[in-house]
Design a protein around this motif. Structure first.
Motif, PDB file in Angstrom:
ATOM      1  N   LEU A  65       0.822  -1.208   0.000  1.00 22.66           N
ATOM      2  CA  LEU A  65       0.000   0.000   0.000  1.00 22.66           C
ATOM      3  C   LEU A  65       0.860   1.264   0.000  1.00 22.66           C
ATOM      4  O   LEU A  65       0.542   2.239  -0.673  1.00 22.66           O
ATOM      5  N   LEU A  66       1.956   1.234   0.742  1.00 25.67           N
ATOM      6  CA  LEU A  66       2.806   2.422   0.868  1.00 25.67           C
ATOM      7  C   LEU A  66       3.777   2.579  -0.298  1.00 25.67           C
ATOM      8  O   LEU A  66       4.238   3.689  -0.567  1.00 25.67           O
ATOM      9  N   GLY A  67       4.110   1.499  -0.965  1.00 25.49           N
ATOM     10  CA  GLY A  67       5.022   1.584  -2.098  1.00 25.49           C
ATOM     11  C   GLY A  67       6.375   2.151  -1.691  1.00 25.49           C
ATOM     12  O   GLY A  67       6.970   1.725  -0.694  1.00 25.49           O
ATOM     13  N   PRO A  68       6.885   3.170  -2.406  1.00 28.79           N
ATOM     14  CA  PRO A  68       8.216   3.717  -2.107  1.00 28.79           C
ATOM     15  C   PRO A  68       8.302   4.456  -0.779  1.00 28.79           C
ATOM     16  O   PRO A  68       9.401   4.813  -0.348  1.00 28.79           O
ATOM     17  N   LEU A  69       7.171   4.691  -0.121  1.00 30.84           N
ATOM     18  CA  LEU A  69       7.205   5.344   1.191  1.00 30.84           C
ATOM     19  C   LEU A  69       7.560   4.367   2.309  1.00 30.84           C
ATOM     20  O   LEU A  69       7.672   4.770   3.470  1.00 30.84           O
ATOM     21  N   ALA A  70       7.727   3.080   1.983  1.00 33.97           N
ATOM     22  CA  ALA A  70       8.004   2.070   2.999  1.00 33.97           C
ATOM     23  C   ALA A  70       9.461   1.618   2.961  1.00 33.97           C
ATOM     24  O   ALA A  70      10.041   1.437   1.884  1.00 33.97           O
ATOM     25  N   PHE A  71      10.040   1.442   4.146  1.00 36.42           N
ATOM     26  CA  PHE A  71      11.338   0.779   4.300  1.00 36.42           C
ATOM     27  C   PHE A  71      11.053  -0.522   5.028  1.00 36.42           C
ATOM     28  O   PHE A  71      10.759  -0.527   6.222  1.00 36.42           O
ATOM     29  N   ALA A  72      11.081  -1.643   4.310  1.00 37.97           N
ATOM     30  CA  ALA A  72      10.758  -2.943   4.883  1.00 37.97           C
ATOM     31  C   ALA A  72      12.034  -3.717   5.169  1.00 37.97           C
ATOM     32  O   ALA A  72      12.952  -3.765   4.342  1.00 37.97           O
ATOM     33  N   CYS A  73      12.109  -4.327   6.348  1.00 37.77           N
ATOM     34  CA  CYS A  73      13.288  -5.091   6.731  1.00 37.77           C
ATOM     35  C   CYS A  73      12.865  -6.218   7.671  1.00 37.77           C
ATOM     36  O   CYS A  73      11.713  -6.276   8.113  1.00 37.77           O
ATOM     37  N   THR A  74      13.794  -7.111   7.959  1.00 37.12           N
ATOM     38  CA  THR A  74      13.512  -8.245   8.834  1.00 37.12           C
ATOM     39  C   THR A  74      14.505  -8.266   9.984  1.00 37.12           C
ATOM     40  O   THR A  74      15.720  -8.193   9.759  1.00 37.12           O
ATOM     41  N   GLY A  75      14.001  -8.354  11.198  1.00 40.92           N
ATOM     42  CA  GLY A  75      14.861  -8.388  12.375  1.00 40.92           C
ATOM     43  C   GLY A  75      15.319  -6.995  12.784  1.00 40.92           C
ATOM     44  O   GLY A  75      15.299  -6.061  11.987  1.00 40.92           O
ATOM     45  N   PRO A  76      15.744  -6.834  14.045  1.00 46.69           N
ATOM     46  CA  PRO A  76      16.248  -5.539  14.506  1.00 46.69           C
ATOM     47  C   PRO A  76      17.435  -5.086  13.663  1.00 46.69           C
ATOM     48  O   PRO A  76      18.333  -5.878  13.371  1.00 46.69           O
ATOM     49  N   GLN A  77      17.441  -3.827  13.284  1.00 48.02           N
ATOM     50  CA  GLN A  77      18.492  -3.292  12.422  1.00 48.02           C
ATOM     51  C   GLN A  77      19.546  -2.550  13.244  1.00 48.02           C
ATOM     52  O   GLN A  77      19.365  -2.308  14.435  1.00 48.02           O
ATOM     53  N   THR A  78      20.635  -2.177  12.602  1.00 49.18           N
ATOM     54  CA  THR A  78      21.678  -1.421  13.285  1.00 49.18           C
ATOM     55  C   THR A  78      21.366   0.069  13.226  1.00 49.18           C
ATOM     56  O   THR A  78      20.643   0.532  12.349  1.00 49.18           O
ATOM     57  N   MET A  79      21.951   0.804  14.151  1.00 46.97           N
ATOM     58  CA  MET A  79      21.760   2.248  14.166  1.00 46.97           C
ATOM     59  C   MET A  79      22.267   2.861  12.859  1.00 46.97           C
ATOM     60  O   MET A  79      21.622   3.732  12.271  1.00 46.97           O
ATOM     61  N   ALA A  80      23.425   2.398  12.394  1.00 48.28           N
ATOM     62  CA  ALA A  80      23.989   2.921  11.147  1.00 48.28           C
ATOM     63  C   ALA A  80      23.053   2.670   9.970  1.00 48.28           C
ATOM     64  O   ALA A  80      22.901   3.518   9.089  1.00 48.28           O
ATOM     65  N   GLY A  81      22.430   1.509   9.960  1.00 49.62           N
ATOM     66  CA  GLY A  81      21.485   1.202   8.887  1.00 49.62           C
ATOM     67  C   GLY A  81      20.298   2.152   8.893  1.00 49.62           C
ATOM     68  O   GLY A  81      19.871   2.625   7.827  1.00 49.62           O
TER      69      GLY A  81
END
Length: 237
Positions: free
Chosen positions: A63-79
């Motif tokens: 639904l959000l398309g390019p407005l979404a940042f999808a990832c799996t698992g806790p990410q790093t601060m730098a990421g």
């Protein structure tokens, strides 16, 4: 009709809260205008494995398309700095087990905490650099995450996140296909932005109702903002 289709898709799980679908629709609305709102509540989906939490996240991503940042698992601060800093993208995090003692989870909560109420003129998270000139990272990202257990949150995070628990998938569950969601998403975005004045007025009304009913200020900020966003989709008043 398309608003109802999205609500039905979000209601495909047997939620422990009667307004879970409405709160999810409200989060979707805020994710489209995150840099313009005063508060950006976050949502955590919990429930047994295979109940459909990841499906909800996937539909939200479409639904959000390019407005979404999808990832799996806790990410790093730098990421997070690189992917979300200075943007208005919404963060969709799957396989997230809330545990502030783990660095990846702690970093997610720290970014979400700052994103909740960052306003114009706020420098956000400031970090030193090797050049001797500090760099500012500003975040406007509402977070939605899913994990099997709700885990443990610090008091400062509990009031910024709404936890929705799913008992399982309904036998008559209705889902959105990727093609349907990518077609509906932009149209709902136009609907929401065209009713921006409705959202602004509704936010004040809903917040006052929650306070008058005995809720505290942070509850009014978090739940009230989501409900006002939902109302903007279903009414032009």
């Amino acid at each position: 009709d398309e608003v109802k289709r999205v609500l039905n898709a979000f209601g495909s799980l047997d939620w422990n809260r009667p307004l879970a679908s409405e709160l999810l629709l409200g989060w979707f609305g805020l994710a489209m205008v995150s840099s313009a709102v005063r508060r950006r509540p976050h949502v955590l989906l919990t429930g047994p494995a295979g109940c459909g939490k990841s499906t909800i996240l996937e539909e939200m991503k479409w639904l959000l398309g390019p407005l979404a940042f999808a990832c799996t698992g806790p990410q790093t601060m730098a990421g997070y700095y690189q992917e979300l800093g200075g943007t208005s993208r919404a963060a969709i995090v799957d396989e997230f087990e809330a545990d502030p003692s783990k660095k990846g989870c702690k970093d997610t909560f720290e970014i979400a905490r700052g994103s909740y109420s960052l306003q114009e003129g706020d420098s956000g998270i400031v970090r030193g650099t090797t050049t001797g000139v500090a760099k500012s990272y500003r975040f406007y990202s509402p977070f939605i995450a899913a994990g099997i257990t709700p885990g443990k949150m610090e008091p400062a995070d509990l009031t910024r996140w709404v936890t929705l628990e799913a008992k399982g998938r309904k036998p008559d569950a209705i889902q959105l296909t990727e093609a349907q969601a990518r077609e509906i998403g932009p149209r709902l975005a136009r609907r929401f932005t065209a009713r921006w004045s409705v959202y602004q007025a509704s936010e004040e009304v809903v917040r006052k109702c929650i306070l008058d009913a005995g809720g505290d200020g942070r509850m009014a900020d978090t739940v009230g903002t989501l409900l006002a966003s939902y109302w903007t989709f279903v009414s032009d008043r």
